[in-house]
Scaffold this motif. Structure first.
Motif, PDB file in Angstrom:
ATOM      1  N   LEU A   1     -57.268  40.181  13.961  1.00 42.58           N
ATOM      2  CA  LEU A   1     -57.853  38.989  14.580  1.00 42.58           C
ATOM      3  C   LEU A   1     -57.290  37.730  13.922  1.00 42.58           C
ATOM      4  O   LEU A   1     -57.075  37.701  12.715  1.00 42.58           O
ATOM      5  N   PRO A   2     -57.063  36.658  14.704  1.00 43.43           N
ATOM      6  CA  PRO A   2     -56.628  35.388  14.104  1.00 43.43           C
ATOM      7  C   PRO A   2     -57.663  34.896  13.104  1.00 43.43           C
ATOM      8  O   PRO A   2     -58.862  35.165  13.235  1.00 43.43           O
ATOM      9  N   LEU A   3     -57.197  34.152  12.103  1.00 47.36           N
ATOM     10  CA  LEU A   3     -58.070  33.733  11.015  1.00 47.36           C
ATOM     11  C   LEU A   3     -58.731  32.387  11.278  1.00 47.36           C
ATOM     12  O   LEU A   3     -58.139  31.485  11.877  1.00 47.36           O
ATOM     13  N   LEU A   4     -59.959  32.262  10.805  1.00 50.67           N
ATOM     14  CA  LEU A   4     -60.636  30.979  10.660  1.00 50.67           C
ATOM     15  C   LEU A   4     -60.658  30.713   9.164  1.00 50.67           C
ATOM     16  O   LEU A   4     -61.272  31.468   8.407  1.00 50.67           O
ATOM     17  N   LEU A   5     -59.948  29.675   8.731  1.00 55.12           N
ATOM     18  CA  LEU A   5     -59.707  29.495   7.305  1.00 55.12           C
ATOM     19  C   LEU A   5     -60.951  29.018   6.555  1.00 55.12           C
ATOM     20  O   LEU A   5     -61.861  28.422   7.133  1.00 55.12           O
ATOM     21  N   GLN A   6     -60.935  29.243   5.264  1.00 56.66           N
ATOM     22  CA  GLN A   6     -62.077  28.937   4.407  1.00 56.66           C
ATOM     23  C   GLN A   6     -62.465  27.466   4.448  1.00 56.66           C
ATOM     24  O   GLN A   6     -63.647  27.122   4.404  1.00 56.66           O
TER      25      GLN A   6
ATOM     26  N   VAL B   1     -66.220  35.495  14.409  1.00 61.24           N
ATOM     27  CA  VAL B   1     -66.808  34.314  15.041  1.00 61.24           C
ATOM     28  C   VAL B   1     -66.333  34.207  16.489  1.00 61.24           C
ATOM     29  O   VAL B   1     -65.140  34.356  16.773  1.00 61.24           O
ATOM     30  N   GLU B   2     -67.270  33.953  17.378  1.00 58.71           N
ATOM     31  CA  GLU B   2     -66.963  33.724  18.788  1.00 58.71           C
ATOM     32  C   GLU B   2     -66.845  32.220  19.040  1.00 58.71           C
ATOM     33  O   GLU B   2     -67.706  31.443  18.622  1.00 58.71           O
ATOM     34  N   ILE B   3     -65.779  31.805  19.725  1.00 58.10           N
ATOM     35  CA  ILE B   3     -65.544  30.403  20.055  1.00 58.10           C
ATOM     36  C   ILE B   3     -65.474  30.285  21.573  1.00 58.10           C
ATOM     37  O   ILE B   3     -64.676  30.972  22.216  1.00 58.10           O
TER      38      ILE B   3
ATOM     39  N   ARG C   1     -62.315  34.875  16.120  1.00 60.44           N
ATOM     40  CA  ARG C   1     -61.616  34.644  14.862  1.00 60.44           C
ATOM     41  C   ARG C   1     -62.341  35.419  13.751  1.00 60.44           C
ATOM     42  O   ARG C   1     -63.562  35.563  13.783  1.00 60.44           O
ATOM     43  N   ARG C   2     -61.564  35.857  12.787  1.00 59.70           N
ATOM     44  CA  ARG C   2     -62.138  36.460  11.581  1.00 59.70           C
ATOM     45  C   ARG C   2     -62.080  35.455  10.458  1.00 59.70           C
ATOM     46  O   ARG C   2     -61.036  34.818  10.231  1.00 59.70           O
ATOM     47  N   VAL C   3     -63.185  35.262   9.786  1.00 58.92           N
ATOM     48  CA  VAL C   3     -63.228  34.294   8.689  1.00 58.92           C
ATOM     49  C   VAL C   3     -62.463  34.875   7.510  1.00 58.92           C
ATOM     50  O   VAL C   3     -62.792  35.938   6.983  1.00 58.92           O
ATOM     51  N   GLY C   4     -61.398  34.177   7.114  1.00 60.79           N
ATOM     52  CA  GLY C   4     -60.527  34.677   6.060  1.00 60.79           C
ATOM     53  C   GLY C   4     -60.383  33.670   4.925  1.00 60.79           C
ATOM     54  O   GLY C   4     -61.163  32.722   4.810  1.00 60.79           O
ATOM     55  N   VAL C   5     -59.372  33.861   4.100  1.00 63.65           N
ATOM     56  CA  VAL C   5     -59.170  33.017   2.930  1.00 63.65           C
ATOM     57  C   VAL C   5     -58.549  31.690   3.340  1.00 63.65           C
ATOM     58  O   VAL C   5     -57.996  31.552   4.413  1.00 63.65           O
TER      59      VAL C   5
END
Length: 208
Positions: A167-172, A188-190, A204-208
């Motif tokens: 999944l694409p990242l949602l950055l910290q 996370v759903e957008i 998106r997956r919440v990543g670093v």
């Protein structure tokens, strides 16, 4: 205008707004932020004078309690430009089990950052007054963000035949991640409006 009023006015509004007006706006954003995170609010300040008094006495300005779990979130507005390690230690000793949200002009000092080895803000979250003058989640160009529960996240993986790392990242440091308090690994759903007002869902997956 008091010293803190003047400093907040210059830092957040270029002197165009009175410092107390900025504080009221920030307080409103914090109330919305805790509500959006699922906390029931226990308001401690009724006006800007009350806010300033709590700040001078270094007392909590707002408390939220999460229904079901009883988890607490406590909000402090700091008078100092930067949050000192001494103030942070005092807060953590007094409120060891609560999420602490500390708002200041410039954020924590380097020593205060090291005091909490917690980049994801599960114990302490820092914001500046300038960040919270306006609610980033309420802007008409910002689509709604929502964290999925475990069952919903699993359905997304099944439907698209993907693993979390695909999944694409949602950055910290993403403003929406920080506002909602999303945690590392959350899906996370957008919801975005496409051409013709059709609703399109992104994940998106919440990543670093």
């Amino acid at each position: 205008m008091s010293d803190i009023d003047a400093r907040i006015s210059r830092a957040c509004a270029g002197g165009r707004l009175h410092g107390e007006e900025v504080l009221v706006k920030v307080y409103g954003t914090v109330r919305e932020m805790l509500t959006d995170r699922g906390y029931a609010l226990q308001s401690l300040c009724e006006n800007s004078a009350g806010l300033l008094q709590h700040m001078r006495e270094r007392r909590c300005v707002l408390q939220g309690v999460r229904e079901g779990s009883g988890a607490q979130a406590l909000v402090f507005f700091d008078l100092d430009d930067k949050v000192s390690v001494r103030f942070l230690r005092t807060l953590r000793e007094a409120h060891a089990d609560a999420l602490l949200i500390v708002v200041s002009l410039e954020g924590p000092t380097a020593f205060a950052k090291k005091e909490v080895a917690d980049p994801w803000g599960e114990a302490v979250q820092h914001f500046t007054y300038k960040e919270l003058v306006q609610n980033v989640s309420r802007h008409n160009l910002v689509p709604p963000h929502r964290v999925l529960d475990a069952a919903e996240a699993e359905e997304v993986r099944r439907r698209f035949s993907v693993k979390d790392e695909q999944l694409p990242l949602l950055l910290q440091n993403d403003p929406q991640r920080r506002y909602h308090g999303f945690r590392k690994g959350d899906v996370v759903e957008i919801r975005r409006r496409a051409v013709g007002a059709e609703m399109v869902l992104y994940y998106r997956r919440v990543g670093v």
